[in-house]
Design an enzyme around this catalytic site. Structure first.
Site, PDB file in Angstrom:
ATOM      1  N   GLU A  87       0.801  -1.229   0.000  1.00  0.00           N
ATOM      2  CA  GLU A  87       0.000   0.000   0.000  1.00  0.00           C
ATOM      3  C   GLU A  87       0.836   1.282   0.000  1.00  0.00           C
ATOM      4  O   GLU A  87       0.405   2.285  -0.551  1.00  0.00           O
ATOM      5  CB  GLU A  87      -0.942   0.003   1.221  1.00  0.00           C
ATOM      6  CG  GLU A  87      -2.090  -0.977   1.124  1.00  0.00           C
ATOM      7  CD  GLU A  87      -3.046  -0.665  -0.012  1.00  0.00           C
ATOM      8  OE1 GLU A  87      -3.369   0.520  -0.210  1.00  0.00           O
ATOM      9  OE2 GLU A  87      -3.459  -1.605  -0.718  1.00  0.00           O
ATOM     10  N   SER A 353     -42.558  -9.867  -6.661  1.00  0.00           N
ATOM     11  CA  SER A 353     -43.761 -10.667  -6.399  1.00  0.00           C
ATOM     12  C   SER A 353     -44.240 -10.573  -4.959  1.00  0.00           C
ATOM     13  O   SER A 353     -45.383 -10.936  -4.660  1.00  0.00           O
ATOM     14  CB  SER A 353     -43.485 -12.137  -6.751  1.00  0.00           C
ATOM     15  OG  SER A 353     -43.217 -12.262  -8.127  1.00  0.00           O
TER      16      SER A 353
END
Length: 360
Positions: A87, A353
């Site tokens: 990093e 539904s």
């Protein structure tokens, strides 16, 4: 031709001059806007504070946010270096901003035609996660740089790295290295092996893409990349590299820790009910009692994580999922879990539904 060249060069200089004036005005405006953003130490300190969440039997939920904090002094150096190598290689030498890396990422973005890399240091990532949103704009980047400078003046490098490891997101609804360590390997972060540390360090760039649960091969390749970087940076020996390179990731999933999606939702609801921010609740040590049924939650986790219910489409994508179990008597939510790239609590969608009985 000389005359044409001379005129063209003058026009170019005029355009460049106008561009520089506009850029300096925008930059000046952005810096003023950035200086107006307050640097809040409490936002960083709250990363190691606690909110306690209890289940329906009034037992403390293991995955309560903030309950698992990294024991930084006991953390092996190779665990810290795994994150630094992948990093932010110059974390301990730069003053918050790696200008060379930013310039390199700008060239990459120009070549690719879109915002591919950010060039952010660990300090910048910490500021972005505690003070700013994730929008990719010039104004936000300037704010990030200004606040990062303030961060570096107020905290030591070890303090910054410790807070960073306690708040960064590792996928699987895990925030912080300690939670991730328990979630994926069922052990404290101080007991992580080199292979496991590299797996977790590789996760944070894209938690879904490099998830050892969802995309195992991607995770393994990324883990090996972290190992390469560590060896290149001199953090591990050739023997350690050879021992761990191209080896399997042996997961030991902790079911208690994957309740985090439920806990995150509880925190979000509590913020609205109490009219307090998560930071304020952490600082106050708030205790929250819920309708969580551990047995039902674990069963739901098993179903949602069962690979036989998923398949990759022709583009290699896997569907998101979400499930809720509600007690009809109390209205309390006994279980809530899902695998999703979004915030499941605030996610809205068409009823489908399920609305039919109401309509009929």
């Amino acid at each position: 031709m000389k005359k044409v060249f001379k005129i063209s060069f003058i026009i170019f200089l005029c355009i460049l001059f106008v561009f520089l004036i506009i850029f300096s005005l925008i930059l000046n405006s952005a810096i003023k806007s950035a200086n107006a953003v307050n640097f809040d130490k409490d936002l960083l300190i709250s990363a190691t504070s606690k909110i306690s969440v209890y289940d329906i039997n009034k037992n403390l939920v293991e995955s309560s946010l903030g309950n698992k904090i990294v024991n930084f002094e006991a953390l092996p150096e190779y665990v810290k270096n795994a994150f630094i190598s992948i990093e932010d290689k110059t974390f301990y030498t730069h003053k918050g901003i790696n200008y060379k890396r930013i310039f390199k990422s700008m060239l990459t973005n120009i070549k690719s035609g879109y915002f591919k890399e950010g060039g952010s240091t660990i300090s910048q990532q910490l500021i972005k996660n505690t003070h700013l949103n994730s929008e990719k704009t010039f104004d936000r980047k300037i704010k990030e740089i200004v606040l990062t400078k303030k961060l570096e003046k107020n905290f030591s490098k070890d303090d910054i790295l410790e807070i960073y490891l306690n708040i960064i997101y590792f996928g699987n609804n895990c925030y912080g290295l300690e939670n991730a360590s328990y979630s994926y390997f069922n052990k404290p972060s101080c007991d992580l092996t080199l292979n496991e540390a590299c797996c977790l360090a590789g996760l944070i760039k894209a938690p879904t893409k490099y998830s050892p649960i969802i995309n195992y091969e991607n995770s393994k390749e990324r883990k090996d990349l972290v190992l390469k970087q560590m060896f290149k940076d001199g953090h591990i020996t050739k023997e350690e590299f050879n021992k761990n390179y191209n080896t399997d990731i042996e997961l030991n999933l902790n079911k208690n820790m994957v309740k985090n999606v439920y806990i995150n939702s509880v925190i979000t609801e509590a913020e609205k009910k109490l009219n307090l921010t998560e930071k304020e609740m952490k600082m106050l040590g708030v205790k929250i009692y819920t309708y969580l049924e551990p047995t039902i939650q674990e069963g739901l986790i098993d179903v949602v994580n069962n690979e036989k219910f998923y398949h990759k489409n022709k583009f290699g994508n896997i569907a998101n999922s979400c499930a809720v179990v509600i007690d009809n008597t109390t209205g309390g939510i006994n279980a809530f879990y899902g695998k999703c790239d979004y915030d499941l609590y605030s996610l809205t969608r068409q009823p489908g539904s399920s609305i039919k009985p109401i309509l009929v």
